[in-house]
Design a protein around this motif. Structure first.
Motif, short mmCIF file in Angstrom:
data_model
loop_
_atom_site.label_atom_id
_atom_site.label_comp_id
_atom_site.label_asym_id
_atom_site.label_seq_id
_atom_site.Cartn_x
_atom_site.Cartn_y
_atom_site.Cartn_z
N UNK A 165 -4.89 10.30 4.42
CA UNK A 165 -4.78 10.35 2.96
C UNK A 165 -5.91 9.57 2.26
N UNK A 166 -7.14 9.76 2.72
CA UNK A 166 -8.28 9.12 2.08
C UNK A 166 -8.44 7.65 2.36
N UNK A 167 -7.66 7.11 3.32
CA UNK A 167 -7.72 5.69 3.63
C UNK A 167 -7.80 5.47 5.13
N UNK A 168 -8.43 4.35 5.51
CA UNK A 168 -8.42 3.91 6.89
C UNK A 168 -7.36 2.84 7.05
N UNK A 169 -6.72 2.82 8.22
CA UNK A 169 -5.61 1.90 8.45
C UNK A 169 -5.79 1.14 9.76
N UNK A 170 -5.43 -0.13 9.72
CA UNK A 170 -5.46 -0.97 10.91
C UNK A 170 -4.14 -1.74 11.00
N UNK A 171 -3.76 -2.09 12.20
CA UNK A 171 -2.65 -3.01 12.40
C UNK A 171 -3.19 -4.43 12.53
N UNK A 172 -2.55 -5.38 11.86
CA UNK A 172 -3.04 -6.77 11.87
C UNK A 172 -1.87 -7.72 12.06
N UNK A 173 -2.01 -8.64 13.00
CA UNK A 173 -0.96 -9.63 13.23
C UNK A 173 -1.40 -11.01 12.74
N UNK A 174 -0.53 -11.63 11.98
CA UNK A 174 -0.77 -12.97 11.48
C UNK A 174 -0.37 -13.97 12.57
N UNK A 229 -0.04 -17.12 12.55
CA UNK A 229 0.77 -18.27 12.17
C UNK A 229 2.27 -17.95 12.15
N UNK A 230 2.62 -16.81 11.58
CA UNK A 230 4.05 -16.48 11.49
C UNK A 230 4.42 -15.24 12.30
N UNK A 231 3.49 -14.77 13.11
CA UNK A 231 3.72 -13.62 13.99
C UNK A 231 4.08 -12.34 13.22
N UNK A 232 3.77 -12.31 11.94
CA UNK A 232 4.05 -11.11 11.16
C UNK A 232 2.99 -10.06 11.44
N UNK A 233 3.44 -8.81 11.56
CA UNK A 233 2.51 -7.69 11.81
C UNK A 233 2.47 -6.80 10.58
N UNK A 234 1.24 -6.55 10.09
CA UNK A 234 1.06 -5.75 8.87
C UNK A 234 0.21 -4.52 9.15
N UNK A 235 0.39 -3.51 8.30
CA UNK A 235 -0.50 -2.35 8.28
C UNK A 235 -1.41 -2.49 7.08
N UNK A 236 -2.71 -2.59 7.33
CA UNK A 236 -3.70 -2.78 6.28
C UNK A 236 -4.43 -1.47 6.05
N UNK A 296 -5.21 -2.75 0.84
CA UNK A 296 -3.81 -2.89 0.48
C UNK A 296 -2.99 -2.95 1.77
N UNK A 297 -1.70 -3.23 1.63
CA UNK A 297 -0.80 -3.18 2.77
C UNK A 297 0.14 -1.98 2.62
N UNK A 298 0.53 -1.41 3.73
CA UNK A 298 1.41 -0.25 3.75
C UNK A 298 2.78 -0.69 4.23
N UNK A 299 3.82 -0.27 3.53
CA UNK A 299 5.18 -0.64 3.93
C UNK A 299 5.52 0.00 5.27
N UNK A 300 6.15 -0.79 6.13
CA UNK A 300 6.48 -0.35 7.48
C UNK A 300 7.90 0.20 7.54
N UNK A 301 8.26 0.79 8.67
CA UNK A 301 9.66 1.20 8.84
C UNK A 301 10.58 -0.02 8.84
#
Length: 359
Positions: free
Chosen positions: A205-214, A216-223, A233-238
């Motif tokens: 959808x016109x964007x590139x996406x990466x998975x990124x893990x923080x 410090x708090x072990x949080x995993x985000x989709x950037x 931006x961040x993409x909401x996960x399941x």
């Protein structure tokens, strides 16, 4: 007595001289041939493979103009993407030995047949000492990195390529493996390679996406990185039910997907059916590990495609494996002329040109 045949005689001369019979077998003149409307011709041609269309450019000036037009190229690509038999799709991989090189194989043969045939890809700027990596595939174009520092766009179907400007010295990969992303800027109708990251970017959808893990708090985000606006931006996960598993990002059927790896247990594949709508995350399949009758113990990498019967093509180490969820069984796919590979991607054949008018 020997009967001699006139070498110049035609099949008509050897038929009984009956005027009615002769008229029945005569070829209609050009004037009597039916003339199809251009939109019907375009509709028929748009369903043909690229190899045939390249030949048909020589039929007439009007056909050459039609096949080369932007509207036709877009329509042909759209139909090729929706090809459920995967006859327009090809697996392309980076083979490790004797040096990094490219090899490709029909996706259809991998998904449906007992064995596939791998062939060497003679990519642009190839030399004996060159090594090559795949950055990404988009609209039938493949972005490759040569010797870790030179980037090139390449359409294997029509054998066109274009070298991209060199990146800054501090961004060159050199001995370190830095992965980029490649996609299409829909607003400006341009192809771009994205920011360096720790994994290949997935284009949706016109964007590139990466998975990124923080860390410090072990949080995993989709950037996400918007190629047109050039903003992150961040993409909401399941809404995952359990925690503590390994996550990775993928692409299947043109949709963003998340792989949830439960070590030694199973792999869940979640797919974002409608981009931007969190409620459209769907768990597509659960791939088990350690089946009694199969040696596949995981972990698996990103799924490459989903077949018409729900079967899923996965990469397992340096092998391709098909999992059938209905029969709950695996099938290994062998490929000739295919050694250990580093990565695998799927590209759809297209007529997208890298040569501007007048070049």
């Amino acid at each position: 007595m020997e009967t001699k045949t006139n070498p110049r005689s035609s099949i008509y001369d050897r038929q009984p001289q009956n005027s009615k019979t002769r008229r029945q077998i005569q070829t209609p003149s050009a004037e009597s041939n039916p003339i199809f409307p251009e939109d019907i011709i375009a509709e028929i041609l748009s369903r043909l493979p690229v190899k045939s269309l390249l030949k048909f450019k020589c039929v007439s000036k009007s056909w050459r103009s039609l096949i080369s037009s932007k509207h036709f190229i877009v329509a042909h690509l759209r139909i090729s993407r929706k090809n459920t038999n995967f006859t327009r799709h090809t697996i392309i991989s980076t083979i490790l030995r004797p040096c990094y090189r490219l090899n490709q194989c029909s996706l259809q043969s991998l998904l449906c047949g007992p064995m596939g045939d791998g062939v060497d890809s003679y990519y642009p700027m190839i030399t004996i000492n060159n090594s090559v990596r795949i950055v990404g595939c988009c609209n039938g174009l493949v972005c490759i990195a040569i010797n870790g520092k030179y980037f090139c766009l390449w359409n294997p179907s029509i054998k066109e390529y274009k070298k991209l400007p060199d990146v800054d010295d501090e961004m060159k990969m050199g001995l370190f493996i830095t992965k980029y992303g490649f996609g299409f800027d829909e607003s400006n109708e341009d192809y771009k390679d994205g920011l360096p990251f720790d994994d290949n970017g997935k284009y949706v959808s016109g964007k590139l996406h990466w998975g990124r893990r923080d860390g410090f708090n072990s949080r995993w985000d989709i950037v996400s990185f918007d190629l047109g606006l050039e903003i992150c931006e961040t993409v909401e996960q399941p809404k995952y039910v359990e925690n503590g598993f390994s996550l990775s990002l993928g692409l299947v059927g043109g949709c963003l997907c998340v792989l949830c790896d439960f070590p030694k247990t199973s792999l869940d594949v979640w797919v974002l059916k409608e981009y931007g709508v969190r409620e459209s995350w769907v768990k597509l399949v659960t791939v088990p590990y350690n089946l009694d009758d199969d040696p596949w113990k995981g972990p698996y990498s990103t799924p490459l495609c989903i077949g018409p019967k729900g079967e899923i093509l996965l990469v397992y180490g340096s092998s391709f494996v098909v999992y059938d969820p209905k029969g709950n069984c695996f099938r290994q796919q062998k490929i000739t002329n295919f050694g250990s590979f580093l990565e695998a991607d799927v590209y759809t054949e297209s007529l997208v040109s890298l040569v501007l008018d007048g070049e």
